[in-house]
Write an enzyme that holds these catalytic residues in place. Sequence first.
Site, PDB file in Angstrom:
ATOM      1  N   GLU A 189      13.834 -20.357  -7.813  1.00 50.26           N
ATOM      2  CA  GLU A 189      13.588 -18.994  -8.285  1.00 50.26           C
ATOM      3  C   GLU A 189      12.940 -19.010  -9.669  1.00 50.26           C
ATOM      4  O   GLU A 189      12.040 -18.217  -9.955  1.00 50.26           O
ATOM      5  CB  GLU A 189      14.899 -18.206  -8.307  1.00 50.26           C
ATOM      6  CG  GLU A 189      14.829 -16.832  -8.935  1.00 50.26           C
ATOM      7  CD  GLU A 189      13.907 -15.851  -8.218  1.00 50.26           C
ATOM      8  OE1 GLU A 189      13.670 -14.754  -8.768  1.00 50.26           O
ATOM      9  OE2 GLU A 189      13.405 -16.169  -7.119  1.00 50.26           O
ATOM     10  N   HIS A 199      11.326 -39.764  -5.138  1.00 52.37           N
ATOM     11  CA  HIS A 199      10.693 -39.817  -3.819  1.00 52.37           C
ATOM     12  C   HIS A 199       9.294 -39.180  -3.831  1.00 52.37           C
ATOM     13  O   HIS A 199       8.799 -38.772  -2.786  1.00 52.37           O
ATOM     14  CB  HIS A 199      11.580 -39.129  -2.780  1.00 52.37           C
ATOM     15  CG  HIS A 199      12.889 -39.819  -2.576  1.00 52.37           C
ATOM     16  ND1 HIS A 199      13.003 -41.031  -1.935  1.00 52.37           N
ATOM     17  CD2 HIS A 199      14.138 -39.474  -2.962  1.00 52.37           C
ATOM     18  CE1 HIS A 199      14.267 -41.403  -1.914  1.00 52.37           C
ATOM     19  NE2 HIS A 199      14.981 -40.483  -2.540  1.00 52.37           N
ATOM     20  N   ARG A 255       4.333  -0.946  -6.887  1.00 50.24           N
ATOM     21  CA  ARG A 255       4.244  -1.853  -5.742  1.00 50.24           C
ATOM     22  C   ARG A 255       3.056  -2.792  -5.857  1.00 50.24           C
ATOM     23  O   ARG A 255       3.006  -3.818  -5.179  1.00 50.24           O
ATOM     24  CB  ARG A 255       4.098  -1.040  -4.447  1.00 50.24           C
ATOM     25  CG  ARG A 255       5.336  -0.236  -4.080  1.00 50.24           C
ATOM     26  CD  ARG A 255       5.116   0.475  -2.767  1.00 50.24           C
ATOM     27  NE  ARG A 255       6.331   1.076  -2.261  1.00 50.24           N
ATOM     28  CZ  ARG A 255       6.572   1.300  -0.979  1.00 50.24           C
ATOM     29  NH1 ARG A 255       5.678   0.944  -0.083  1.00 50.24           N
ATOM     30  NH2 ARG A 255       7.688   1.858  -0.588  1.00 50.24           N
ATOM     31  N   GLU A 259       4.570 -16.477 -10.728  1.00 49.19           N
ATOM     32  CA  GLU A 259       4.238 -15.088 -10.393  1.00 49.19           C
ATOM     33  C   GLU A 259       3.571 -14.353 -11.552  1.00 49.19           C
ATOM     34  O   GLU A 259       2.596 -13.629 -11.347  1.00 49.19           O
ATOM     35  CB  GLU A 259       5.514 -14.318 -10.019  1.00 49.19           C
ATOM     36  CG  GLU A 259       5.979 -14.474  -8.599  1.00 49.19           C
ATOM     37  CD  GLU A 259       7.197 -13.610  -8.330  1.00 49.19           C
ATOM     38  OE1 GLU A 259       7.140 -12.779  -7.403  1.00 49.19           O
ATOM     39  OE2 GLU A 259       8.208 -13.750  -9.046  1.00 49.19           O
ATOM     40  N   TRP A 312      -3.696  -2.451  -1.284  1.00 48.03           N
ATOM     41  CA  TRP A 312      -3.598  -3.865  -1.636  1.00 48.03           C
ATOM     42  C   TRP A 312      -4.413  -4.612  -0.591  1.00 48.03           C
ATOM     43  O   TRP A 312      -4.104  -4.585   0.589  1.00 48.03           O
ATOM     44  CB  TRP A 312      -2.132  -4.304  -1.620  1.00 48.03           C
ATOM     45  CG  TRP A 312      -1.896  -5.702  -2.105  1.00 48.03           C
ATOM     46  CD1 TRP A 312      -1.809  -6.123  -3.399  1.00 48.03           C
ATOM     47  CD2 TRP A 312      -1.689  -6.871  -1.305  1.00 48.03           C
ATOM     48  NE1 TRP A 312      -1.557  -7.477  -3.451  1.00 48.03           N
ATOM     49  CE2 TRP A 312      -1.476  -7.963  -2.174  1.00 48.03           C
ATOM     50  CE3 TRP A 312      -1.653  -7.102   0.071  1.00 48.03           C
ATOM     51  CZ2 TRP A 312      -1.248  -9.248  -1.713  1.00 48.03           C
ATOM     52  CZ3 TRP A 312      -1.419  -8.391   0.523  1.00 48.03           C
ATOM     53  CH2 TRP A 312      -1.220  -9.445  -0.370  1.00 48.03           C
ATOM     54  N   ASN A 346      -1.576   1.961   6.128  1.00 47.67           N
ATOM     55  CA  ASN A 346      -0.859   0.756   5.689  1.00 47.67           C
ATOM     56  C   ASN A 346      -0.647  -0.131   6.905  1.00 47.67           C
ATOM     57  O   ASN A 346      -0.368   0.368   7.995  1.00 47.67           O
ATOM     58  CB  ASN A 346       0.517   1.113   5.109  1.00 47.67           C
ATOM     59  CG  ASN A 346       0.427   1.831   3.786  1.00 47.67           C
ATOM     60  OD1 ASN A 346      -0.643   1.958   3.209  1.00 47.67           O
ATOM     61  ND2 ASN A 346       1.559   2.306   3.313  1.00 47.67           N
ATOM     62  N   GLY A 347      -0.705  -1.441   6.714  1.00 51.25           N
ATOM     63  CA  GLY A 347      -0.443  -2.357   7.819  1.00 51.25           C
ATOM     64  C   GLY A 347      -1.664  -3.192   8.141  1.00 51.25           C
ATOM     65  O   GLY A 347      -2.657  -3.218   7.400  1.00 51.25           O
ATOM     66  N   LYS A 353       4.703  -5.219  -4.743  1.00 48.77           N
ATOM     67  CA  LYS A 353       6.153  -5.156  -4.869  1.00 48.77           C
ATOM     68  C   LYS A 353       6.841  -5.136  -3.512  1.00 48.77           C
ATOM     69  O   LYS A 353       7.755  -5.899  -3.259  1.00 48.77           O
ATOM     70  CB  LYS A 353       6.545  -3.905  -5.668  1.00 48.77           C
ATOM     71  CG  LYS A 353       8.056  -3.731  -5.864  1.00 48.77           C
ATOM     72  CD  LYS A 353       8.625  -4.834  -6.734  1.00 48.77           C
ATOM     73  CE  LYS A 353      10.091  -4.637  -7.013  1.00 48.77           C
ATOM     74  NZ  LYS A 353      10.681  -5.769  -7.737  1.00 48.77           N
ATOM     75  N   LYS A 398       9.274 -17.363 -10.554  1.00 50.51           N
ATOM     76  CA  LYS A 398       9.057 -16.361 -11.601  1.00 50.51           C
ATOM     77  C   LYS A 398       7.919 -16.786 -12.532  1.00 50.51           C
ATOM     78  O   LYS A 398       7.074 -15.982 -12.916  1.00 50.51           O
ATOM     79  CB  LYS A 398      10.339 -16.149 -12.410  1.00 50.51           C
ATOM     80  CG  LYS A 398      11.388 -15.347 -11.697  1.00 50.51           C
ATOM     81  CD  LYS A 398      10.958 -13.879 -11.539  1.00 50.51           C
ATOM     82  CE  LYS A 398      11.634 -13.246 -10.350  1.00 50.51           C
ATOM     83  NZ  LYS A 398      11.128 -13.684  -9.046  1.00 50.51           N
ATOM     84  N   CYS A 435       0.831  -1.189   0.000  1.00 45.85           N
ATOM     85  CA  CYS A 435       0.000   0.000   0.000  1.00 45.85           C
ATOM     86  C   CYS A 435       0.872   1.248   0.000  1.00 45.85           C
ATOM     87  O   CYS A 435       1.985   1.245   0.511  1.00 45.85           O
ATOM     88  CB  CYS A 435      -0.901   0.011   1.226  1.00 45.85           C
ATOM     89  SG  CYS A 435      -1.950  -1.433   1.374  1.00 45.85           S
TER      90      CYS A 435
END
Length: 616
Positions: free
Chosen positions: A489, A512, A27, A496, A68, A102-103, A611, A493, A2
Amino acid sequence: MCGIVGAVSQRNIVSILVEGLKRLEYRGYDSCGVAVHQDGQLRRARSTSRVAELQDIQAGTGIAHTRWATHGAPAVHNAHPHFSAGPGATADAQGVIALVHNGIIENHDELRAELKARGYVFTSQTDTEVIAHLVHHHYEGDLFEAVQRAVLRLKGAYAIAVFCRDEPQRVVGAREGSPLVMGVGTGERAGEHFLASDAMALAGVTDQIVYLEEGDVVDLQIGKTWITSRGADGRFQRVERPVRTVQAHTGAAELGPYRHYMQKEIFEQPKAIADTLDAVEGISPELFGDGAYRVFKDVDRVLILACGTSYYAGSTAKYWLESIARIPCQVEIASEYRYRDSVPDPRTLVVTITQSGETADTLAALKHARSLGMEQTLTICNVGTSAMVRECRFSFITRAGAEIGVASTKAFTTQLVGLYLLTLALAQVRGRLDDAQEAAALKELRHLPVAVQAVLALEPQVISWSEEFAKKENALFLGRGLHYPVALEGALKLKEISYIHAEAYPAGELKHGPLALVTAAMPVVTVAPNDALLEKLKSNMQEVRARGGELFVFADSDTHIANDTGVHVIRMPEHYGPLSPILHVVPLQLLAYHTACARGTDVDKPRNLAKSVTVE
């Protein structure tokens, strides 16, 4: 995550508020809004579209927000700013208090029930509206005092900006666990003041920034400010915070020839790595701050705390630290670390990794580690003015520049460079890096930008693969040893930005369990460097082929892995030893990017993601 922008001025500040929000758009957010003091009333515009859709209003005092969603769905009635008009007021009543936040407020249910009992009517599902009504409840003509009394009731993390209909040209801010800065006007704009969740939001408005600290409450008026901080006894005392000159980067960077910021940032990696190495003339603990030699000499182990992509950077560094520096290393997901019983060791170097330096989970994990008596702290961070840098004793600032795309790319590779330098510095003080080895390591680091540039030239081959991946809904990524975190990673990606379900495994784990997933419809991406585990990796690849799986292999040129039926190979330009992960991650970034483009997703702002994650 936010974003907050607020202003008190004698000029029209609405364009400043909206432009500030635009600079924070990278963000990620799902709604936005602005509220101002105009003609003796509070005026508000909210939207679930982009910031540019906010209506054109004029005023000298106001606050704005990008949200957000956490509590309540993305909808106009949940968007900030929130109003409070007092007990019994209906949803269409003119507001008395306007507030953005925010929070996350952990005791919002308890406060909501209390305020409902007092007659307050709630029009949203957010925890933020609770704060607005709480401030109104405590308001007796002085907004600053009301905010101080209100925040004493809050449990959780918050950064807030609030103003009142009855006190024009006044905005009050407060922070605990979420970042908030104050901007100070200069020159012909002296006397005006600003609030923001990030100095970037004020780029071009002022470079005079005050970083508010935990427990601070700030009073902004024309020509004056006042800051108090809450002590351990819950009382507020006046404090002074230094004004710093901050040349914030704007988020409105030019795309140039690129389709998206993510693509631009992938191709900026050679320069970002070169810039990060620019001031490195030799290996020394002092690269991380004065006094680092003594601390590095005394520590017995390393604890790495990070989230997401940064966690995978730390997982890669574990292999370096233990094999090169011969120091035990533990890597913890920051959001989990502080909620379990661990065994602290005061002779531990606590290393945090964060792009923004404001990641709430990582900051909280750092605080927890320090509470356990581990005071030797260091951060690898891309923002030198961030909370994390201020909280840690030592730091290494990467030079990735502003990263706009939500999916991290150049921040990751520069983090790896910083972590490799840390490995070499620890090896040096432990007597495991002689002059010849240092010279060789520096030569390899200096060549990295050229090596990455050669990998980027593989883009056309990656694009041809992406056309096949775009048709899939699942994918497996395999790596071994040092390259297992790189596989993780790569999977992150892809999921995402393309929304393809992807998982990564150490290749030896296939038999396994994960091998049950392998069919002709499941592409298996394999990271295949020419290292000590290559032959074992080839055996794992044969396990995939025997079950009809289709392999997509990024192989070093001397691995003798050839294109065949069901085996597609892209050859890397050169093998790069311990630094190989930095090269091998680049084509995985390109594969995710071009697959997302082929599927038509919003590459730079993927759904549901933000972000800078400034809430737990």
